[in-house]
Structure formats: C-alpha cells, structure tokens
Design an enzyme around this catalytic site. Structure first.
Site, PDB file in Angstrom:
ATOM      1  CB  VAL A   1      13.083   5.711   2.374  1.00  0.00           C
ATOM      2  CG1 VAL A   1      14.444   5.943   3.018  1.00  0.00           C
ATOM      3  CG2 VAL A   1      12.833   4.224   2.147  1.00  0.00           C
TER       4      VAL A   1
ATOM      5  N   GLY B   1      18.940   6.213  -0.502  1.00  0.00           N
ATOM      6  CA  GLY B   1      20.229   5.837  -1.067  1.00  0.00           C
ATOM      7  C   GLY B   1      21.101   5.036  -0.111  1.00  0.00           C
TER       8      GLY B   1
ATOM      9  CG  ASN C   1       8.471   9.006  -6.886  1.00  0.00           C
ATOM     10  OD1 ASN C   1       9.673   9.229  -7.057  1.00  0.00           O
ATOM     11  ND2 ASN C   1       7.965   8.639  -5.723  1.00  0.00           N
TER      12      ASN C   1
ATOM     13  CE1 TYR D   1       9.500   0.762  -5.171  1.00  0.00           C
ATOM     14  CE2 TYR D   1       8.126   2.089  -6.603  1.00  0.00           C
ATOM     15  CZ  TYR D   1       8.544   1.743  -5.340  1.00  0.00           C
ATOM     16  OH  TYR D   1       8.011   2.352  -4.246  1.00  0.00           O
TER      17      TYR D   1
ATOM     18  CD  GLU E   1      -2.781   1.419   0.222  1.00  0.00           C
ATOM     19  OE1 GLU E   1      -3.179   2.577  -0.003  1.00  0.00           O
ATOM     20  OE2 GLU E   1      -3.164   0.440  -0.452  1.00  0.00           O
TER      21      GLU E   1
END
Length: 166
Positions: A92, A98, A129, A136, A88
């Site tokens: 971070v 990083g 984004n 990803y 969901e």
C-alpha cells in the site's frame, strides 16, 4: 461520499503492467531490496498474462488514485487436498496506509480463496516490519513459528539441476 464507496479493488489487466511494475519497485524499495530487483515489463507481462500465467494481481484504488496492489497465486496442500492462496506481495502506497486499503485487498483475496475452495491463505512478512505483523494479527492471521522459510537462488538451482541431468 464515504471512504468505503471511494475504495475499490479491481483485477489487473495488461494495461496495468506499468502500474504494477511501479508498485513492485516501490515495494522493493520499502523492503530495502532494490538491489535484488530484476523484473522487466516484458517478464511481468508474461508472468501475469502469458499463455500460462503464474500469478494474478489485484489493484486497489482510493477514488481514482491507485493506492496498492496484491500479487498472488494458488498452491496446494497435500495434507488437506485443498488449494491454498499464496500472497506473494502486498503493498500500500505510504500516503494511503491506515485508510482501509490493505484490509480491502486482503478481504478481496479471502473472497477469491473462498471462491476457489482454498483451505488457507498464506504469506511471508519480514520480521522487522512490526506494523505489518500487527496488522495481520489484528485481522486474525497468526505467524507459523514451527517452520523455516527456505529460498534457493538461480545459481544454486542451476547447480542442483545438473544432478538431474545425469
């Protein structure tokens, strides 16, 4: 001590609700969606730790500092007959991006998905984004181009539910 030894992921407990709420607010702010945020501490507590929990949360720590979180739940696929882990939210804290926090959270989710016999993990990411999309994809995830995500808000659900009531 190496960064790997400092980085750990834990399952959230009820005492973590204020921290999770802070992460959710920070995430909403990052996504430019603070105006849509209506969650309360009590509602979050019920969602995660009530009689029928609807979601689970992992919290990442870098040393003793909370560095990020992931909220997830399990859905299913009628095509495979297997459960799916649906992510969901993952967030971070900017200061820790990083440093491996996001990868550790996703790896921990993959482990849970495997433990539950899931056929896949899935999530949505905002198109703008680009850093998240790239992240990803570097981990092996791929966008689903053939599907369009739909949302139905509370008002529309209330109207549609009237049809079922007769």
């Amino acid at each position: 001590m190496s960064a790997d030894k400092l980085l750990r992921v834990t399952e959230a407990t009820e005492k973590d609700v204020p921290l999770i709420l802070r992460f959710i607010r920070d995430h909403a702010e990052f996504e430019k969606a603070l105006d849509r945020l209506s969650i309360t501490k009590d509602r979050l507590n019920a969602l995660l730790f009530g009689p029928q929990p609807g979601a689970e949360v992992l919290i990442a720590y870098l040393g003793e500092e909370p560095a990020g979180f992931a909220m997830y739940y399990f859905s299913c696929s009628s095509y495979t007959g297997l459960p799916n882990l649906y992510l969901e939210d993952i967030f971070v804290t900017p200061a820790y991006r990083g440093s491996g926090v996001g990868k550790k959270l996703l790896a921990s989710l993959a482990l849970r998905a495997n433990e539950r016999g899931c056929g896949r993990m899935e999530w949505c990411v905002l198109s703008w984004n680009e850093s998240a999309v790239g992240f990803y994809e570097r981990l092996g995830a791929a966008p689903v181009r053939d599907w369009t995500v739909f949302h139905m808000g509370k008002n529309a659900m209330d109207e549609l539910a009237k049809f079922a009531e007769g």
